[in-house]
Each structure stands twice: as C-alpha cells, then as structure tokens.
Design a protein around this motif. Sequence first.
Motif, PDB file in Angstrom:
ATOM      1  N   ALA A 518       0.975  -1.385   0.031  1.00 44.17           N
ATOM      2  CA  ALA A 518       0.166   0.002  -0.162  1.00 44.17           C
ATOM      3  C   ALA A 518       1.087   0.866  -0.082  1.00 44.17           C
ATOM      4  O   ALA A 518       0.785   2.294  -0.820  1.00 44.17           O
ATOM      5  CB  ALA A 518      -1.071  -0.167   1.256  1.00 44.17           C
ATOM      6  N   LYS A 519       2.433   0.987   1.063  1.00 42.21           N
ATOM      7  CA  LYS A 519       2.942   2.402   0.326  1.00 42.21           C
ATOM      8  C   LYS A 519       3.267   3.019  -0.645  1.00 42.21           C
ATOM      9  O   LYS A 519       4.053   3.970  -0.803  1.00 42.21           O
ATOM     10  CB  LYS A 519       3.762   2.546   2.090  1.00 42.21           C
ATOM     11  CG  LYS A 519       3.215   2.415   2.855  1.00 42.21           C
ATOM     12  CD  LYS A 519       4.274   2.414   4.620  1.00 42.21           C
ATOM     13  CE  LYS A 519       3.689   2.354   6.195  1.00 42.21           C
ATOM     14  NZ  LYS A 519       5.385   2.293   6.960  1.00 42.21           N
ATOM     15  N   LYS A 520       3.280   1.316  -1.349  1.00 38.36           N
ATOM     16  CA  LYS A 520       4.540   1.765  -2.929  1.00 38.36           C
ATOM     17  C   LYS A 520       3.807   2.482  -3.825  1.00 38.36           C
ATOM     18  O   LYS A 520       3.787   3.014  -4.785  1.00 38.36           O
ATOM     19  CB  LYS A 520       4.906   0.260  -3.034  1.00 38.36           C
ATOM     20  CG  LYS A 520       6.219   0.023  -1.928  1.00 38.36           C
ATOM     21  CD  LYS A 520       6.304  -1.019  -2.918  1.00 38.36           C
ATOM     22  CE  LYS A 520       7.567  -2.343  -1.780  1.00 38.36           C
ATOM     23  NZ  LYS A 520       8.473  -2.835  -2.394  1.00 38.36           N
ATOM     24  N   THR A 521       2.264   2.532  -3.321  1.00 39.56           N
ATOM     25  CA  THR A 521       1.132   2.475  -4.177  1.00 39.56           C
ATOM     26  C   THR A 521       1.544   4.090  -4.213  1.00 39.56           C
ATOM     27  O   THR A 521       1.394   4.931  -3.618  1.00 39.56           O
ATOM     28  CB  THR A 521      -0.256   2.108  -3.905  1.00 39.56           C
ATOM     29  OG1 THR A 521      -0.370   0.746  -3.838  1.00 39.56           O
ATOM     30  CG2 THR A 521      -2.023   2.197  -4.760  1.00 39.56           C
ATOM     31  N   ASN A 547      -6.356  -1.559   4.169  1.00 40.26           N
ATOM     32  CA  ASN A 547      -7.065   0.151   4.153  1.00 40.26           C
ATOM     33  C   ASN A 547      -5.760   1.503   3.616  1.00 40.26           C
ATOM     34  O   ASN A 547      -5.150   0.800   5.166  1.00 40.26           O
ATOM     35  CB  ASN A 547      -8.019  -0.335   5.354  1.00 40.26           C
ATOM     36  CG  ASN A 547      -9.173  -1.046   5.266  1.00 40.26           C
ATOM     37  OD1 ASN A 547     -10.301  -0.652   4.651  1.00 40.26           O
ATOM     38  ND2 ASN A 547      -8.982  -1.793   6.239  1.00 40.26           N
ATOM     39  N   ALA A 548      -6.030   2.187   2.901  1.00 43.43           N
ATOM     40  CA  ALA A 548      -5.410   2.740   2.402  1.00 43.43           C
ATOM     41  C   ALA A 548      -5.062   4.129   2.406  1.00 43.43           C
ATOM     42  O   ALA A 548      -7.317   4.024   1.495  1.00 43.43           O
ATOM     43  CB  ALA A 548      -4.493   2.680   1.093  1.00 43.43           C
ATOM     44  N   PHE A 549      -5.834   5.199   2.403  1.00 45.38           N
ATOM     45  CA  PHE A 549      -5.752   6.408   1.959  1.00 45.38           C
ATOM     46  C   PHE A 549      -5.537   6.974   1.151  1.00 45.38           C
ATOM     47  O   PHE A 549      -4.339   7.996   1.117  1.00 45.38           O
ATOM     48  CB  PHE A 549      -5.780   7.445   3.489  1.00 45.38           C
ATOM     49  CG  PHE A 549      -6.585   7.282   4.626  1.00 45.38           C
ATOM     50  CD1 PHE A 549      -7.412   7.732   5.067  1.00 45.38           C
ATOM     51  CD2 PHE A 549      -5.996   5.954   5.515  1.00 45.38           C
ATOM     52  CE1 PHE A 549      -8.310   7.207   6.162  1.00 45.38           C
ATOM     53  CE2 PHE A 549      -5.928   5.773   6.692  1.00 45.38           C
ATOM     54  CZ  PHE A 549      -7.582   6.251   6.791  1.00 45.38           C
ATOM     55  N   THR A 550      -6.899   8.052   0.471  1.00 50.27           N
ATOM     56  CA  THR A 550      -5.916   8.496  -1.151  1.00 50.27           C
ATOM     57  C   THR A 550      -6.916  10.219  -0.882  1.00 50.27           C
ATOM     58  O   THR A 550      -8.025   9.921  -0.151  1.00 50.27           O
ATOM     59  CB  THR A 550      -5.990   7.850  -2.115  1.00 50.27           C
ATOM     60  OG1 THR A 550      -6.346   8.868  -3.372  1.00 50.27           O
ATOM     61  CG2 THR A 550      -7.889   7.933  -2.402  1.00 50.27           C
ATOM     62  N   ASP A 551      -6.554  10.973  -0.912  1.00 53.48           N
ATOM     63  CA  ASP A 551      -7.567  12.078  -1.625  1.00 53.48           C
ATOM     64  C   ASP A 551      -7.605  12.236  -2.517  1.00 53.48           C
ATOM     65  O   ASP A 551      -7.727  13.363  -2.719  1.00 53.48           O
ATOM     66  CB  ASP A 551      -6.478  13.524  -0.514  1.00 53.48           C
ATOM     67  CG  ASP A 551      -4.897  13.635  -1.264  1.00 53.48           C
ATOM     68  OD1 ASP A 551      -4.987  12.730  -2.876  1.00 53.48           O
ATOM     69  OD2 ASP A 551      -4.045  14.533  -1.640  1.00 53.48           O
ATOM     70  N   ILE A 552      -7.461  11.961  -3.644  1.00 59.96           N
ATOM     71  CA  ILE A 552      -7.880  11.862  -5.656  1.00 59.96           C
ATOM     72  C   ILE A 552      -8.950  10.808  -5.416  1.00 59.96           C
ATOM     73  O   ILE A 552      -8.809   9.606  -6.026  1.00 59.96           O
ATOM     74  CB  ILE A 552      -6.915  11.745  -6.147  1.00 59.96           C
ATOM     75  CG1 ILE A 552      -5.633  12.425  -5.914  1.00 59.96           C
ATOM     76  CG2 ILE A 552      -7.288  12.223  -7.671  1.00 59.96           C
ATOM     77  CD1 ILE A 552      -4.376  12.582  -6.453  1.00 59.96           C
ATOM     78  N   ALA A 553     -10.537  11.041  -5.237  1.00 58.25           N
ATOM     79  CA  ALA A 553     -10.952   9.759  -5.376  1.00 58.25           C
ATOM     80  C   ALA A 553     -11.324   9.708  -6.752  1.00 58.25           C
ATOM     81  O   ALA A 553     -11.875   8.717  -6.995  1.00 58.25           O
ATOM     82  CB  ALA A 553     -12.365  10.459  -4.456  1.00 58.25           C
ATOM     83  N   GLU A 554     -11.138  10.743  -7.572  1.00 54.57           N
ATOM     84  CA  GLU A 554     -11.679  10.374  -8.877  1.00 54.57           C
ATOM     85  C   GLU A 554     -11.115   9.450  -9.936  1.00 54.57           C
ATOM     86  O   GLU A 554     -11.214   9.055 -10.787  1.00 54.57           O
ATOM     87  CB  GLU A 554     -11.988  11.619  -9.729  1.00 54.57           C
ATOM     88  CG  GLU A 554     -10.426  12.277 -10.166  1.00 54.57           C
ATOM     89  CD  GLU A 554     -10.584  13.532  -8.212  1.00 54.57           C
ATOM     90  OE1 GLU A 554      -9.804  14.306  -8.548  1.00 54.57           O
ATOM     91  OE2 GLU A 554     -11.837  13.271  -7.612  1.00 54.57           O
ATOM     92  N   ILE A 555      -9.684   9.337  -9.138  1.00 57.00           N
ATOM     93  CA  ILE A 555      -9.003   7.919  -9.552  1.00 57.00           C
ATOM     94  C   ILE A 555      -8.878   7.529  -9.192  1.00 57.00           C
ATOM     95  O   ILE A 555      -7.638   6.162  -9.408  1.00 57.00           O
ATOM     96  CB  ILE A 555      -7.674   9.024 -10.516  1.00 57.00           C
ATOM     97  CG1 ILE A 555      -6.665   9.325  -9.414  1.00 57.00           C
ATOM     98  CG2 ILE A 555      -7.783  10.385 -11.324  1.00 57.00           C
ATOM     99  CD1 ILE A 555      -5.276  10.039  -9.556  1.00 57.00           C
TER     100      ILE A 555
END
Length: 600
Positions: A518-521, A547-555
């Motif tokens: 996940a950290k490499k993603t 479970n990983a967090f992202t701030d770009i939901a559209e991609i």
Amino acid sequence: MYTLLFYSSSRKGLFLFGLWAALQLMLFPAHGQTTGPDSAKTDSVVQMDSLQQARLIQELMANRTADLLREAQLQAQLMALEEEKQARAQQMLREMDSLRGVTEGAAVAPFEDTLFFLYAPVGAFTAQDRAEHVRDQLNEIVETETGFVPDSLRIIISEGNYDLVYLDQMILSITPFDAAWAENTQKALAQGYLEQIQLSVVDYEDAYGTLQILKRVGIVALLLILIGLGYKYLNKLFQWGDDRILNWSRRRMKGLKLRNYEFLSVEQQEQVVHWVLIVVKWIIIAVLLYLVLPVLFSIFPATKGLAQTLFSYVLDPLKSFAWGFINYIPSLITIVVILVITYYFDRFLRFLAQEVEQNKLHIPGFYSDWSMPTYNLLKIITYTFAFVMIFPNLPGSDSNIFRGVSVFFGLLISLGSSGAISNIIAGLVITYMRAFKVGDFVKIGETEGVVIEKSMLVTRLRTIKNEDVTIPNVSILNGATINYSSQTDEKGLILNTEITLGYEHRWEQVHELLIGAAKKTENVKAEPAPYVLQTALDDQFVRYEINAFTDIAEIADRTYSSLHANIQSAFREAKIDLLAPQYEVEHPWPDTPGRKKPTE
C-alpha cells in the motif's frame, strides 16, 4: 286737495284723509258762510254735502282696500308660478345633466355634412325622427325647380316654441328642452340653426352646379396627366439610380463572411441590393398613389367621403397609436421604475452571494455553496414579483383576448410541467442537503462518476469511461447517493481490498506485506498510515483487508489497480501464493532450488 290725493295711495293715507275731512267740517265753516236768519238753510246744505262726501270717502276706502287685497293675492300667485317654473327648470337641468353622458344625439346631416345634433323628443317623435324629418325636408327643398331662397327660411314663434319655416313648410321646431340641452336660449339657438341650414343649402347648390362640375372634370384630367408623367419619369429615375447604386456596390462588395462561414456571396449581395431597390420603388409609388387618390376623390362632393375614408385608414391608426402612446406614458414610466429597482436589487443580491461564496461574508448556519443556488432562487422570486407588478401596466392586459391567452398558457404549463416542477423541487432539496457538489466523485444508484453539472432539473456525471450520464433530480432524491470526495480534503477516502490466505502463513508477515504494498502505491497518503484488518477466520483461510487513504477519489480505479499490482509483487517476492488452500498447485520455481511440494 292734491295733498290729500297724495296720501290716498295707501290704506293709511285714506284713513288720514277721512279723518282730516271730518275735522274740517266740524272746526271750520265753509268759505263765504254767514250767520243770521238765512244761514240755517246754508248750514243744512253744507252738512248734507259733508255727509255725502264722507260716505264717498268710506266707499273709496273700502274699494281701495279690496283692490289692495286682490293685488296682493295676484302677486302671491305670480311669485308661486315663478318659483314653480324655476323648480321645473332646475329639475329639467338635473335630468339633462344625468342624461348627457349616456345619450347620443341624432345628427342632422342632409348633405352628408352634419349641421347639428338633436337630443330631445317632441311628443311621439324621437330625436332621430326629428333629425330625419329635417333631412327629408331640406332634400325636398334643393330638388325643387325654383331652387332655395335663403330669405324664405324664417323663424315663427308659436305656443312657446320657435319654428323654422320655409315658405309654408315646417322644417324644425325648437322647444325649451332643446334650448336647455344646448344651454342656450330658444331665440339664439333657432337663429344659429337657421344660419347653419342656409349656409349648408347654398354650399350644396354651389357644389353641384354645372360650371363647378366642368371645372372639377378639368382638374381631374389635369391631375391624371400629371400622375402619368410622374410615374413615367419616376421609373426612369429609379432605373438610373438602380444602375448607379449597383455599379457602386459591385466595386465595394466583397461578400458577407463571419470567420470561415460566408453568409452572402458577391452575387447574392447584388441580388439583395437590387431587390431592396425594387421594394423601395414600389413602396414610394404606393405611398404617392395613396396620397393622390384621396385628392382626386375630394374634388367631387359625392366622393369626398371616400377620400376622407382613405385618409382615415392611415391617419386613424397613426392618431390611435400616438394617443395610445401618450396615454401609455405613465404606465411606461411605472414599468421602467419597477425594472430599474428590480435590476439594482438583483445586483445587490448577486453581490451578497459572491461575497458569501468567496467566504468574505460569513452567515452563521449558511454554507458558502448555498450562496449561488439561493441567489438564483431569490432572483426568480424577484423577477416573478416584478412581472406581477408590471402585468397590469402592459398594453391590452385588461382585454379578454389577453386574459384568455394567459389562462391558456398557464394551463398548458401547469399540465405539461408537473415532472419538471418535481425535478426543480428535488434540485432545491438536494442543494440544501449538500449531498455533493460539482467535481465530487459520487455513486448514484449504479452509476459512478464525477459530478460535472448540477441544475434545477438534472445532475450529470462523467464516468471513468468518459461517459456522460444524466440523472433526473427526482431519481437522486428517491435513491441513495455515495460521495467519495466528501472527506478527501480532511482524512481522505479509504481504499480497501481483500485477500484470503491459509493458516500456515504468519499474520504478522501478511500485514507487513500488505502495508508495504500500500505504501508503494501511487496516490496513497502516508498519513494516516495504511492498516490491515482480519475480517474473518474461515475454515480453510483467513480474510485480510488492506485499507489505505487517498485524497484523489476520482482516479480511485487507477489507484486500486496499482495497489493490486503492488500486492501481487510483494507476495510473489515473499514466495506466497495468493490462492485459497482448497487446492494446492506445484509451480516450477526456477530461482528456488530445493522447494518441497506441500502436502494436500
């Protein structure tokens, strides 16, 4: 004696006169009276004369008293009659004042020229009957061989009426009621009618004389010749002007273009100019003919009315338009004032909305994304209210046709826009629910995508496949909506995926491999850090959820793909198969010598 007669002009004077005469007889003897033997006879005669004189005076006083009483009675009767006459006159004036606004006069127009109007009936004859009688009598007079003699028309007073009589022929009787209608005296009104009739009949006979007819025919012929010559040279003038204008236009015409689109070519421009010149020529000819024909018709009295009719076809609409515009000016000013106030009030609302939207103005409990929708709603209400105020001031708004059309369109809109109104209301509810905004990545029903448009009727999404999907607001309100972007600016969107592994693998190693992948993603946030959940312990395997967090939901789809690839690489490097342990497969591991085959 003369002094006594002066006092006899009244009852008091007669009484004093009698009293004075009696005192004279008692105190003073008659002139030349003597005493002696012969005076007895004389005194007797004088006494008899005095008694007779007193008797006469008494009779005279009685008669005078009766005359005075009779005179007083007659004066009282005259005053009563005069008061009754004035009361009748006042009553008649009040009746006429009440009838002036609703009573139409009967026009006396014997030669298609109105002389005066009659309003009052006479006996069984209405005002219209009287007007027709005057017209018929005047037509008979002008048709006689002897012709009309103005001096034979005279006024005769008969039974309180002023009669207009020609020879022995009754023309018109002017009653006191006619005079009251005209607010004039009978004599003056009769004299005015007489002069008008005389002048009208004389003018009519002069207009239809033989010499006048010949002169009019000559004028008509001259005008026709001038019209023909004018038409001929007007055509030549237009032909010359057409050639000159076309030659001038050809040197300057380059076609009409807008960017790369040619609206008119040079040839088409020439055709347009030629067509415009032809239209202008015929318009000028039509206007000139329209002005000339009434002049021709006005030459002959019989067609004079037709000339006036032709002029009225143009002048009446122009007058009506001019007076209508003048009378409409107050309403027009009212409309302008309402529009100006509405315009500046709308600008004030827009200013407030922009201030709130830019977070320059903070209103407790009011979110910035509500500003523009609220402004649009208030704008609709403002302009609707302005239209309601303007509507009564619109020309023709009180006509039945205008009302009928308004009702028709109102009914048409109300019946045909029920679905649209539902969507509009749903759009308002969604706006103030703050379920999503433009740019958010959401899931509505079975559709996922980025919100590219929010309107009062529909919401449009663009999917990850670049498909634009239009969803009615009613469907959104009736279903569930998932907003993937609502927390991306704060905590971030949690991406999760699940794998299953057997119990032979240590869970600490699995957690480490999943978190490392996940950290490499790409697009996965370092903070908050990814974490793993063991969601189930089944009979043959354990379920792990990364479970990983992202701030770009559209991609998110690309991030998921990258995360899956990294998980596969991590477990491949750790020599762990991502398979459920129901079956065991032996793989050729070229780079791992001595690997044992696991038992089933």
